[in-house]
Design a protein around this motif. Structure first.
Motif, PDB file in Angstrom:
ATOM      1  N   TYR A  34      83.003 -31.288   3.153  1.00 39.34           N
ATOM      2  CA  TYR A  34      82.569 -29.880   3.176  1.00 39.34           C
ATOM      3  C   TYR A  34      83.065 -29.200   4.453  1.00 39.34           C
ATOM      4  N   GLY A  35      83.916 -28.234   4.265  1.00 36.66           N
ATOM      5  CA  GLY A  35      84.361 -27.389   5.391  1.00 36.66           C
ATOM      6  C   GLY A  35      85.034 -28.147   6.525  1.00 36.66           C
ATOM      7  N   ILE A  36      85.900 -29.096   6.162  1.00 42.36           N
ATOM      8  CA  ILE A  36      86.543 -29.911   7.204  1.00 42.36           C
ATOM      9  C   ILE A  36      87.627 -29.101   7.927  1.00 42.36           C
ATOM     10  N   THR A  37      87.463 -28.993   9.218  1.00 44.48           N
ATOM     11  CA  THR A  37      88.441 -28.272  10.031  1.00 44.48           C
ATOM     12  C   THR A  37      88.880 -29.169  11.188  1.00 44.48           C
ATOM     13  N   LYS A  38      90.172 -29.188  11.414  1.00 43.27           N
ATOM     14  CA  LYS A  38      90.700 -29.955  12.537  1.00 43.27           C
ATOM     15  C   LYS A  38      91.842 -29.176  13.180  1.00 43.27           C
ATOM     16  N   SER A  54      84.868 -29.638  12.771  1.00 43.21           N
ATOM     17  CA  SER A  54      83.648 -29.207  12.094  1.00 43.21           C
ATOM     18  C   SER A  54      83.694 -29.662  10.646  1.00 43.21           C
ATOM     19  N   GLY A  55      82.553 -29.611   9.999  1.00 44.05           N
ATOM     20  CA  GLY A  55      82.465 -30.034   8.598  1.00 44.05           C
ATOM     21  C   GLY A  55      81.777 -31.378   8.467  1.00 44.05           C
ATOM     22  N   GLU A  56      81.514 -31.732   7.236  1.00 48.14           N
ATOM     23  CA  GLU A  56      80.800 -32.986   6.954  1.00 48.14           C
ATOM     24  C   GLU A  56      81.559 -33.798   5.915  1.00 48.14           C
ATOM     25  N   ILE A  57      81.564 -35.111   6.117  1.00 48.50           N
ATOM     26  CA  ILE A  57      82.239 -35.999   5.167  1.00 48.50           C
ATOM     27  C   ILE A  57      81.289 -37.142   4.818  1.00 48.50           C
ATOM     28  N   PHE A  58      81.269 -37.481   3.549  1.00 46.91           N
ATOM     29  CA  PHE A  58      80.507 -38.654   3.118  1.00 46.91           C
ATOM     30  C   PHE A  58      81.398 -39.511   2.216  1.00 46.91           C
ATOM     31  N   ILE A  59      81.511 -40.764   2.568  1.00 48.35           N
ATOM     32  CA  ILE A  59      82.271 -41.707   1.745  1.00 48.35           C
ATOM     33  C   ILE A  59      81.263 -42.712   1.189  1.00 48.35           C
ATOM     34  N   ASN A  60      81.123 -42.705  -0.090  1.00 46.62           N
ATOM     35  CA  ASN A  60      80.076 -43.507  -0.745  1.00 46.62           C
ATOM     36  C   ASN A  60      78.717 -43.263  -0.081  1.00 46.62           C
TER      37      ASN A  60
END
Lengths: 256, 315
Positions: free
Chosen positions: B7-11, B63-69
């Protein structure tokens, strides 16, 4: 097959053990040549025998500290590689934390080089013990202090490698620290002006790793003389810990 | 169940030497459900590798959130069920393929017996069992990609991330690797695969995301596109100057020359009508082939229409 075995295979693949053996053989030859004439003169003369022991301990210390420096130089490539994109991505994409990988790799590298240093120093040590010019205890002092010294040099390489990712900067920092500690060792004779200047020089001196002074400490211990100042070894160990944890913290923040 | 959620991954990477910042990822959202093969298409520098690396914790997003499994990438546990083949992999060159797989299995904390059986199977599957003593540094590009795929599969992960797996492979190695990936695909694993070339992912993916300048500008269901593709045909025939009429309810002629005609039909069954019309005019048909270019046109159109003014759309 774990990280230690993998690091060991890399050590052998880079043929660093062969370079170490070559330097050791040369060292053995030079020490033997230096000792043989002195040994002829000993002939129950205790004073000359004591001088031979001092010479032998000094030769052993010079040999081991040279090997320590060569070992530190050899680790430059390993630590700069850890900070760059490439092979490290392979490890960090596996279920292993960055801290765990960092310390596994660090201890593997230290252990492998420490074992190699011990093995090669033993070749010289056995020669000297066999000739009856040093005792196993004296050998132990020299080796022990130099293994700590290797840890300090390695932490400098690791810190600069992690910070700059540059092989050249690692070489330069080793040279700078080496020259810096030698130059600052003679600071007592300098005209540093105010008290503040003296404190500043002392501070810089004790912040830098004091491996040369540690080498002299090893010789004093080996020849049974008293060590008056333990500060160099203490500050160097503190520096080692600071460099390791700063490098780890930097490694955790790196993007690959 | 969703395997990958972003969600909303920014780099943003700062290039100190040039005193500028590069936006590698710009508010990327992505959700890949379990069992889906998701293809990421985009030019070099579009942000595909960076996105994959954020899923593995190799790159930390600003910024943003990541979920793997369900786990955040900084947790080692999130990678326990993930296999990764990086773009241009650099494995320890002083190891053999078997040693690399042993090391990888140990990093996944696999037990020795299972690991050895798995290694034998994988080496056979990717065709590396012929080189038991060859060190990886002596491997060709094709062999490196194969051992890369094998190490990604060692723990039998549910999620496989393949970053340009066909990069630099020749015509012999590419189909072999494609076959292995296809085999993995049939095991209902979630696969993320990237490439700059459509042909690399279209036969594998269920969904394709098009990435440009750090953004996923369009996501396309591959089945929908295939349906559309079916409707375009190139008919090679000696038309000469004759005009074949195609009513609007059948389709339209896109291009006509003296030797061929390209038609877009409302459905692929309508090709029979067109053939009848041509044959009625006594024109001999040499070949009829369905055109696949429509997907590329669609992809191109999607990129253009999303990020650039309509006036510049070229189809």
């Amino acid at each position: 097959m774990g990280i230690f075995n993998e690091t060991l295979l890399e050590f052998f693949d880079r043929k660093q053990h062969l370079a170490g053996i070559a330097v050791t053989v040369l060292g053995l030859l030079l020490i033997y040549l230096g000792l043989s004439k002195r040994l002829e003169l000993v002939d129950n003369n205790l004073e000359i025998a004591a001088n031979v022991t001092v010479f032998a301990v000094g030769a052993l210390q010079s040999f081991v500290s040279l090997m320590v420096l060569l070992a530190a130089v050899s680790t430059i490539f390993l630590f700069t590689k850890l900070s760059r994109k490439g092979q490290v991505e392979y490890y960090l994409s596996k279920p292993i934390t960055r801290s765990s990988f960092f310390f596994s790799k660090l201890f593997s590298i230290y252990l492998i080089y420490a074992i190699a240093l011990t093995a090669l120093s033993l070749m010289v040590g056995i020669e000297l013990i066999g000739l009856g010019v040093i005792t196993p205890e004296q050998f132990g002092y020299v080796l022990g202090v130099n293994l700590i010294s290797f840890g300090i040099w390695m932490s400098v390489v690791m810190f600069v490698g992690m910070l700059t990712k540059s092989v050249t900067y690692c070489f330069a920092s080793l040279a700078a620290v080496w020259v810096g500690q030698l130059v600052l060792k003679g600071r007592e004779g300098w005209n540093a002006g105010e008290q503040f200047g003296r404190y500043l020089l002392d501070t810089i001196y004790y912040i830098l790793p004091n491996t040369t002074e540690m080498g002299q400490m090893a010789q004093l211990l080996a020849t049974g003389e008293a060590v008056s100042n333990w500060l160099p070894i203490m500050t160097s160990i503190v520096l080692l810990l600071v460099l390791i944890f700063t490098s780890k913290s930097r490694f955790q923040r790196l993007d690959f | 169940m969703v395997t990958v959620e972003a969600y909303g991954i920014t780099k943003v990477f700062s290039v100190k030497r040039h005193k500028k910042a590069i936006v590698a990822l710009d508010a990327v959202d992505l959700a890949v459900p379990q069992g889906e093969v998701y293809g990421l298409l985009g030019d070099n520098g579009a942000g595909k590798s960076t996105l994959f690396k954020t899923f593995l914790g190799l790159v930390k997003p600003d910024s943003g959130e990541i979920f793997i499994n369900g786990h955040i990438p900084s947790s080692a546990f999130s990678r326990s069920n993930v296999g990764y083949l990086p773009e241009n992999p650099k494995f320890p060159g002083y190891l053999t393929a078997r040693q690399l797989l042993l090391l990888t299995g140990n990093l996944y904390d696999m037990n020795d017996r299972d690991l050895r059986e798995r290694i034998d199977g994988l080496l056979k599957m990717v065709g590396l069992h012929h080189w038991p003593t060859l060190k990886i540094k002596k491997f060709s590009k094709g062999l490196t990609q194969k051992v890369g795929l094998a190490q990604a599969l060692i723990s039998d992960p549910d999620l496989l991330i393949l970053d340009e797996p066909f990069n630099g492979l020749d015509d012999k190695d590419k189909p072999e690797l494609m076959k292995v990936i296809d085999q993995v695909r049939s095991e209902a694993k979630t696969i993320l695969i990237s490439s700059p070339f459509r042909s690399d992912v279209e036969s594998l993916a269920d969904r394709i995301g098009i990435m440009k300048k750090g953004r996923i500008v369009q996501t396309i269901e591959i089945n929908v596109l295939r349906e559309e593709e079916k409707c375009m045909f190139e008919i090679e025939a000696g038309m000469g100057g004759k005009v074949v009429d195609i009513p609007a309810e059948i389709g339209i002629k896109l291009r006509v020359s003296t030797t061929s005609m390209v038609v877009e039909l409302v459905d692929d069954e309508k090709i029979n009508y067109v053939i009848d019309q041509i044959r009625k005019m006594d024109i001999s048909i040499k070949s009829i082939k369905p055109l696949k270019t429509k997907l590329e046109q669609s992809l191109y159109r999607n990129i253009k229409s999303t990020v650039e003014p309509e006036s510049e759309v070229t189809v």
